[in-house]
Design a protein around this motif. Structure first.
Motif, PDB file in Angstrom:
ATOM      1  N   SER A 243      13.950 -10.008   1.071  1.00 28.50           N
ATOM      2  CA  SER A 243      13.930  -9.319  -0.316  1.00 28.50           C
ATOM      3  C   SER A 243      14.905 -10.227  -1.237  1.00 28.50           C
ATOM      4  O   SER A 243      15.722 -11.163  -0.718  1.00 28.50           O
ATOM      5  CB  SER A 243      14.774  -7.980  -0.184  1.00 28.50           C
ATOM      6  N   LYS A 368       5.858  -6.962  -9.066  1.00 30.47           N
ATOM      7  CA  LYS A 368       5.833  -6.250  -7.854  1.00 30.47           C
ATOM      8  C   LYS A 368       6.708  -7.041  -6.782  1.00 30.47           C
ATOM      9  O   LYS A 368       6.587  -8.214  -6.491  1.00 30.47           O
ATOM     10  CB  LYS A 368       4.442  -6.243  -7.430  1.00 30.47           C
ATOM     11  N   MET A 370       9.550  -6.407  -3.219  1.00 27.27           N
ATOM     12  CA  MET A 370      10.012  -5.583  -2.047  1.00 27.27           C
ATOM     13  C   MET A 370      11.348  -4.844  -2.663  1.00 27.27           C
ATOM     14  O   MET A 370      12.223  -5.674  -3.013  1.00 27.27           O
ATOM     15  CB  MET A 370      10.298  -6.390  -0.831  1.00 27.27           C
ATOM     16  N   GLN A 372      14.417  -2.760  -0.990  1.00 24.94           N
ATOM     17  CA  GLN A 372      15.138  -2.274   0.446  1.00 24.94           C
ATOM     18  C   GLN A 372      16.220  -1.426   0.146  1.00 24.94           C
ATOM     19  O   GLN A 372      16.733  -1.244  -0.696  1.00 24.94           O
ATOM     20  CB  GLN A 372      15.483  -3.578   1.444  1.00 24.94           C
ATOM     21  N   VAL A 386      14.246   2.196   4.531  1.00 18.38           N
ATOM     22  CA  VAL A 386      12.874   1.545   4.848  1.00 18.38           C
ATOM     23  C   VAL A 386      12.464   0.754   3.485  1.00 18.38           C
ATOM     24  O   VAL A 386      12.839   0.921   2.487  1.00 18.38           O
ATOM     25  CB  VAL A 386      11.789   2.571   4.825  1.00 18.38           C
ATOM     26  N   ALA A 387      12.012  -0.504   3.943  1.00 19.03           N
ATOM     27  CA  ALA A 387      11.626  -1.414   2.703  1.00 19.03           C
ATOM     28  C   ALA A 387      10.083  -0.820   2.180  1.00 19.03           C
ATOM     29  O   ALA A 387       9.588  -0.376   2.877  1.00 19.03           O
ATOM     30  CB  ALA A 387      11.215  -2.782   3.153  1.00 19.03           C
ATOM     31  N   THR A 388      10.137  -0.897   0.835  1.00 14.30           N
ATOM     32  CA  THR A 388       9.069  -0.554  -0.126  1.00 14.30           C
ATOM     33  C   THR A 388       8.747  -1.486  -0.927  1.00 14.30           C
ATOM     34  O   THR A 388       9.409  -2.296  -1.052  1.00 14.30           O
ATOM     35  CB  THR A 388       9.237   1.033  -0.541  1.00 14.30           C
ATOM     36  N   VAL A 389       7.503  -1.343  -1.820  1.00 15.18           N
ATOM     37  CA  VAL A 389       7.315  -2.107  -2.816  1.00 15.18           C
ATOM     38  C   VAL A 389       7.199  -1.405  -4.088  1.00 15.18           C
ATOM     39  O   VAL A 389       6.886  -0.177  -4.314  1.00 15.18           O
ATOM     40  CB  VAL A 389       5.636  -2.581  -2.476  1.00 15.18           C
ATOM     41  N   MET A 390       7.797  -2.056  -5.127  1.00 13.26           N
ATOM     42  CA  MET A 390       7.927  -1.239  -6.378  1.00 13.26           C
ATOM     43  C   MET A 390       7.354  -2.106  -7.456  1.00 13.26           C
ATOM     44  O   MET A 390       7.289  -3.368  -7.347  1.00 13.26           O
ATOM     45  CB  MET A 390       9.317  -0.888  -6.690  1.00 13.26           C
TER      46      MET A 390
END
Length: 454
Positions: A243, A368, A370, A372, A386-390
């Motif tokens: 990240s 876009k 990652m 965390q 949890v890692a997400t995408v934003m």
């Protein structure tokens, strides 16, 4: 001197390629990420490595440990990129005792013999020896035997504490006896760091014993933050390896030397991994304009006065990464930008926009990316988030919010506009690449081996 604001890339290869070349990942092509074991990709041969720079100034040059800057041809390996010798492994990780990456061997000693013949000596005889100890012993040996008529550049690149997590039971017992309520993997991780620390102590003692300590600059840093899912911790920072949060790119770093004019403090100046190349060039008295090999434009700054006197580093911003779909698109055929395109390489057109930069104390994310969570204060707690995408724009004021908790983009539209306005200038420097091709020829006789003739 602890370097509080020393930035790297969020993965191994991008950071290492920038260290070796003094050039940002957007210029080396490593903005796309790590070199994988099978990839026909590496730090391009037109880059002048740090080792080449030191060698042309009369230094003995030696590399130990992890390379991870590509090895698909022999010309991409360290002993053919300016290092007199190399003992270590080409890939990004290996078993610490068996020295295998997956099922295949990756542990060697490279050098040129007295007849000028390149030697690739596979170190099967060191199976079951712990690689951190092997690397420390090699460094101590080189220092102890060093002839003072030449200066020395030693690149000691430990694998520890990269996965897989392995240490001897003896070291685990010695260094983690006080850790009563914790997991075995965390104890192993702690022992791995402690054995590395022990080795660094032995290196310092060797410098003192050979009367080299007073004129030696020691630079220590990680190539990225700890992985969130593993037993390391980036507390109190947000995020980790992979990240672009502070926990992934603000590396643990310090410098140590009797040559430093001011010591024993935390340096808060802004620094980037590319700065070491430029700084070492200045200290070595290098004159790139007189070199036989064309020196490409470097991105780093000379930070000697910053680290030695706590004066300004001259740096007000750090680009953390930049990528756009066009960087992999077939529409761009400007020979200045396209590098090492394989004629049969399949172009990947799925790349998302990404622009992350620190400017003064502002940190901006756009596109876009990652997202965390945070490492817990108690390292035994596995609730990393949890890692997400934003998508979208986020802005943080690191002076007031070093943990990146409060997005203030809406409150500071002028700041957002100003920092976004810097992006076109960086785009002009981007090296456009195609998807890097892979080949099963990377394994020969159960050994990871260069497979392309150049």
């Amino acid at each position: 001197v602890i370097l509080e604001n020393h930035y790297v890339m969020p993965q191994c290869s991008p950071t290492r390629s920038s260290l070796m070349s003094g050039r940002h990942a957007i210029r080396t092509g490593y903005w796309l990420g790590n070199s994988s074991p099978y990839e026909e990709w590496g730090l391009k041969l037109n880059e002048t490595t740090m080792a080449e720079m030191f060698r042309r100034n009369g230094y003995d040059t030696h590399a130990i440990g992890k390379w991870h800057c590509g090895y698909y041809s022999w010309k991409h390996t360290p002993a053919q990129r300016g290092f007199d010798t190399f003992l270590g492994f080409y890939n990004g990780a290996q078993r610490y005792f068996k020295h295998f990456r997956g099922k295949y061997m990756d542990f060697r000693w490279n050098y040129y013999d007295e007849n000028g013949t390149f030697v690739d000596d596979l170190l099967y005889n060191m199976t079951d020896e712990y690689n951190t100890n092997i690397f420390s012993d090699r460094a101590v040996s080189l220092i102890s035997e060093h002839d003072h008529k030449n200066p020395l550049f030693l690149y000691l690149s430990y694998a520890s504490p990269h996965h897989p997590f392995e240490a001897s039971e003896e070291d685990i017992d010695e260094y983690t006896g006080h850790m009563k309520r914790t997991s075995k993997v965390r104890k192993t991780y702690a022992a791995m760091v402690s054995v590395m620390d022990r080795g660094i102590g032995e290196v310092v003692k060797a410098l003192e014993a050979n009367n080299m300590r007073d004129n030696t600059l020691i630079v220590f840093f990680s190539d990225n933050g700890a992985v969130m899912e593993f037993p390391g911790s980036n507390y109190p920072l947000r995020g980790g390896k992979h990240s672009l949060h502070e926990g992934g790119v603000k590396a643990v770093s310090f410098v140590n030397s009797p040559m430093l004019g001011v010591t024993g403090y935390v340096n808060t100046n802004l620094h980037h991994v590319t700065d070491w190349y430029t700084t070492f060039q200045a200290l070595a008295g290098d004159k790139p304009e007189e070199a036989d090999k064309l020196q490409l434009e470097v991105d780093g700054l000379n930070i000697w006065e910053s680290i030695s006197q706590n004066k300004s580093s001259g740096r007000s911003e750090v680009l953390l990464n930049l990528r756009t779909p066009e960087q992999l698109a077939p529409d761009f055929h400007d020979e200045h930008h396209i590098e090492e395109i394989e004629k049969d390489g399949k172009l990947d057109l799925t790349l998302d926009d990404l622009y992350v930069i620190r400017s003064e104390n502002w940190k901006l994310y756009s596109g876009k990316y990652m997202v965390q969570g945070w490492s817990p204060k108690n390292g035994d707690d596995d609730s990393h988030g949890v890692a997400t995408v934003m998508e979208g724009v986020r802005l943080y004021d690191l002076s007031a919010d070093p943990r990146e908790e409060n997005n203030v983009a809406e409150e500071h539209p002028v700041v957002v506009e100003e920092i976004m306005g810097k992006m076109p200038g960086y785009k002009e420097k981007v090296v456009w690449i195609a998807t890097r091709t892979e080949s099963s020829d990377a394994v020969q006789d159960k050994v990871w081996t260069p497979w392309v003739e150049l």
